[in-house]
Motif scaffolding. Sequence first.
Motif, PDB file in Angstrom:
ATOM      1  N   ALA A 278     -68.482  82.020 -29.664  1.00  0.00           N
ATOM      2  CA  ALA A 278     -68.347  82.472 -28.296  1.00  0.00           C
ATOM      3  C   ALA A 278     -66.813  82.521 -27.880  1.00  0.00           C
ATOM      4  N   ARG A 279     -66.666  83.456 -27.004  1.00  0.00           N
ATOM      5  CA  ARG A 279     -65.364  83.284 -26.170  1.00  0.00           C
ATOM      6  C   ARG A 279     -65.316  82.936 -25.020  1.00  0.00           C
ATOM      7  N   ALA A 280     -64.330  82.382 -24.691  1.00  0.00           N
ATOM      8  CA  ALA A 280     -64.155  81.638 -23.168  1.00  0.00           C
ATOM      9  C   ALA A 280     -63.198  82.589 -22.187  1.00  0.00           C
ATOM     10  N   THR A 281     -63.692  82.831 -21.111  1.00  0.00           N
ATOM     11  CA  THR A 281     -62.875  83.341 -20.008  1.00  0.00           C
ATOM     12  C   THR A 281     -62.316  82.187 -19.065  1.00  0.00           C
ATOM     13  N   VAL A 282     -61.071  81.943 -18.940  1.00  0.00           N
ATOM     14  CA  VAL A 282     -60.748  80.572 -18.329  1.00  0.00           C
ATOM     15  C   VAL A 282     -59.669  81.146 -17.196  1.00  0.00           C
ATOM     16  N   LEU A 283     -59.588  80.074 -16.465  1.00  0.00           N
ATOM     17  CA  LEU A 283     -58.828  80.127 -15.334  1.00  0.00           C
ATOM     18  C   LEU A 283     -57.559  79.086 -15.212  1.00  0.00           C
ATOM     19  N   THR A 284     -56.499  79.685 -14.724  1.00  0.00           N
ATOM     20  CA  THR A 284     -55.163  78.667 -14.479  1.00  0.00           C
ATOM     21  C   THR A 284     -54.590  79.080 -13.279  1.00  0.00           C
ATOM     22  N   ALA A 285     -53.721  78.360 -12.868  1.00  0.00           N
ATOM     23  CA  ALA A 285     -52.930  78.768 -11.439  1.00  0.00           C
ATOM     24  C   ALA A 285     -52.200  80.094 -11.633  1.00  0.00           C
ATOM     25  N   ASP A 286     -51.968  80.611 -13.007  1.00  0.00           N
ATOM     26  CA  ASP A 286     -51.149  81.816 -13.336  1.00  0.00           C
ATOM     27  C   ASP A 286     -52.083  83.121 -13.616  1.00  0.00           C
ATOM     28  N   GLY A 287     -53.596  82.696 -13.541  1.00  0.00           N
ATOM     29  CA  GLY A 287     -54.404  84.002 -13.771  1.00  0.00           C
ATOM     30  C   GLY A 287     -55.541  83.769 -14.734  1.00  0.00           C
ATOM     31  N   VAL A 288     -56.083  84.807 -15.065  1.00  0.00           N
ATOM     32  CA  VAL A 288     -57.501  84.661 -15.701  1.00  0.00           C
ATOM     33  C   VAL A 288     -57.317  85.199 -17.089  1.00  0.00           C
ATOM     34  N   TYR A 289     -57.828  84.635 -18.248  1.00  0.00           N
ATOM     35  CA  TYR A 289     -57.688  85.456 -19.476  1.00  0.00           C
ATOM     36  C   TYR A 289     -58.720  84.877 -20.407  1.00  0.00           C
ATOM     37  N   GLU A 290     -58.718  85.472 -21.703  1.00  0.00           N
ATOM     38  CA  GLU A 290     -59.810  85.261 -22.621  1.00  0.00           C
ATOM     39  C   GLU A 290     -59.304  84.348 -23.809  1.00  0.00           C
ATOM     40  N   THR A 291     -60.089  83.271 -24.319  1.00  0.00           N
ATOM     41  CA  THR A 291     -59.311  82.874 -25.231  1.00  0.00           C
ATOM     42  C   THR A 291     -60.367  82.064 -26.364  1.00  0.00           C
ATOM     43  N   ASP A 292     -60.157  81.638 -27.322  1.00  0.00           N
ATOM     44  CA  ASP A 292     -61.350  81.026 -28.033  1.00  0.00           C
ATOM     45  C   ASP A 292     -61.506  79.569 -27.884  1.00  0.00           C
ATOM     46  N   LEU A 293     -62.524  78.989 -28.437  1.00  0.00           N
ATOM     47  CA  LEU A 293     -63.009  77.619 -28.158  1.00  0.00           C
ATOM     48  C   LEU A 293     -62.018  76.555 -28.592  1.00  0.00           C
ATOM     49  N   THR A 294     -61.328  76.757 -29.683  1.00  0.00           N
ATOM     50  CA  THR A 294     -60.133  75.993 -30.105  1.00  0.00           C
ATOM     51  C   THR A 294     -59.034  75.626 -29.020  1.00  0.00           C
ATOM     52  N   GLU A 295     -58.796  76.791 -28.514  1.00  0.00           N
ATOM     53  CA  GLU A 295     -57.590  76.629 -27.297  1.00  0.00           C
ATOM     54  C   GLU A 295     -58.259  75.968 -26.097  1.00  0.00           C
ATOM     55  N   LEU A 296     -59.460  76.224 -25.827  1.00  0.00           N
ATOM     56  CA  LEU A 296     -60.098  75.907 -24.799  1.00  0.00           C
ATOM     57  C   LEU A 296     -60.161  74.408 -24.755  1.00  0.00           C
ATOM     58  N   VAL A 297     -60.781  73.919 -25.869  1.00  0.00           N
ATOM     59  CA  VAL A 297     -60.713  72.363 -26.106  1.00  0.00           C
ATOM     60  C   VAL A 297     -59.502  71.670 -26.199  1.00  0.00           C
ATOM     61  N   ALA A 298     -58.371  72.385 -26.687  1.00  0.00           N
ATOM     62  CA  ALA A 298     -56.812  71.597 -26.711  1.00  0.00           C
ATOM     63  C   ALA A 298     -56.225  71.989 -25.552  1.00  0.00           C
ATOM     64  N   LYS A 299     -56.189  72.960 -24.529  1.00  0.00           N
ATOM     65  CA  LYS A 299     -55.661  73.044 -23.392  1.00  0.00           C
ATOM     66  C   LYS A 299     -56.312  72.874 -22.270  1.00  0.00           C
ATOM     67  N   ARG A 300     -57.577  72.855 -22.308  1.00  0.00           N
ATOM     68  CA  ARG A 300     -58.638  72.417 -21.333  1.00  0.00           C
ATOM     69  C   ARG A 300     -58.254  73.039 -19.690  1.00  0.00           C
ATOM     70  N   PRO A 301     -58.216  74.437 -19.902  1.00  0.00           N
ATOM     71  CA  PRO A 301     -58.126  74.988 -18.645  1.00  0.00           C
ATOM     72  C   PRO A 301     -59.451  74.996 -17.908  1.00  0.00           C
ATOM     73  N   VAL A 302     -59.679  75.641 -16.813  1.00  0.00           N
ATOM     74  CA  VAL A 302     -60.777  75.748 -16.014  1.00  0.00           C
ATOM     75  C   VAL A 302     -61.596  76.881 -16.835  1.00  0.00           C
ATOM     76  N   LEU A 303     -62.837  76.443 -17.169  1.00  0.00           N
ATOM     77  CA  LEU A 303     -63.804  77.539 -17.881  1.00  0.00           C
ATOM     78  C   LEU A 303     -64.599  78.391 -17.004  1.00  0.00           C
ATOM     79  N   LEU A 304     -64.391  79.679 -16.893  1.00  0.00           N
ATOM     80  CA  LEU A 304     -64.820  80.517 -15.991  1.00  0.00           C
ATOM     81  C   LEU A 304     -66.355  80.842 -16.497  1.00  0.00           C
TER      82      LEU A 304
END
Length: 242
Positions: free
Chosen positions: A115-141
């Motif tokens: 799976a690929r994750a679309t995430v939200l931060t105060a700076d915007g929305v972007y797509e990332t992989d699950l490794t970065e999702l778990v490491a950086k813990r942005p908001v998962l859309l």
Amino acid sequence: MQLRLPSSISEAQRCLAEGAVPVGGATLVWAGWQRDGFPEQAVSLRRLPEANGFGPEELGGAVLLHHVDTTVPEVLHRAAGQVGTGAVRRAATVGGNIVGSTLRCLLPAALVLDARATVLTADGVYETDLTELVAKRPVLLSLRWRTPLASGYRKLAGEAGGAPPLVVAVALHTGDDGPARLRVAVRDGYDVLSESAPYEPGTGAEEVLRVLEGTELGELPADARDAVRGQVVEVLARAAAG
């Protein structure tokens, strides 16, 4: 504590920029807040359309676990259905489980779906992989994936008060330009391992298992390796049967 309920991406970004803490389903954070003090602001995505998508190849971060049904692949449906109690599943969210929890019960299923994750931060929305999702813990859309040929999931019984129970997730995918690929993820304690092996139609499960034994999965305890073997054999048999 002020609970903010944005209904647009721009409003959700503003909440994060102003220091609102993502709340998910609050099943994990509530006890900590009661102990350590409540934040001034929290933000829930339950009214945000982009976080509530649901389909055969998409699952929003604000979707409640008890809503995850057979619309999604078996591995993800079964993973969500075995998180905690019914009361927990009626409150907990997909994003809270993967990003906000140390248990990350859905992570092995998401990994084998590639799976690929679309995430939200105060700076915007972007797509990332699950490794970065778990490491950086942005908001998962949302999570998105390609439907596998077959998938399976097994959660072993755990000991009360002990380490999290062993989880094995398996999915077989068609290859883009080469052979199909079998993906396996294991949660062993709080650690999650993910490996894969090529698969050609007609190849026996033993050959695939030999490849997997040469990875980190081969260093797991005997009961974990047995659970991996069982799920691999079952998923490949199901795929072969069509």
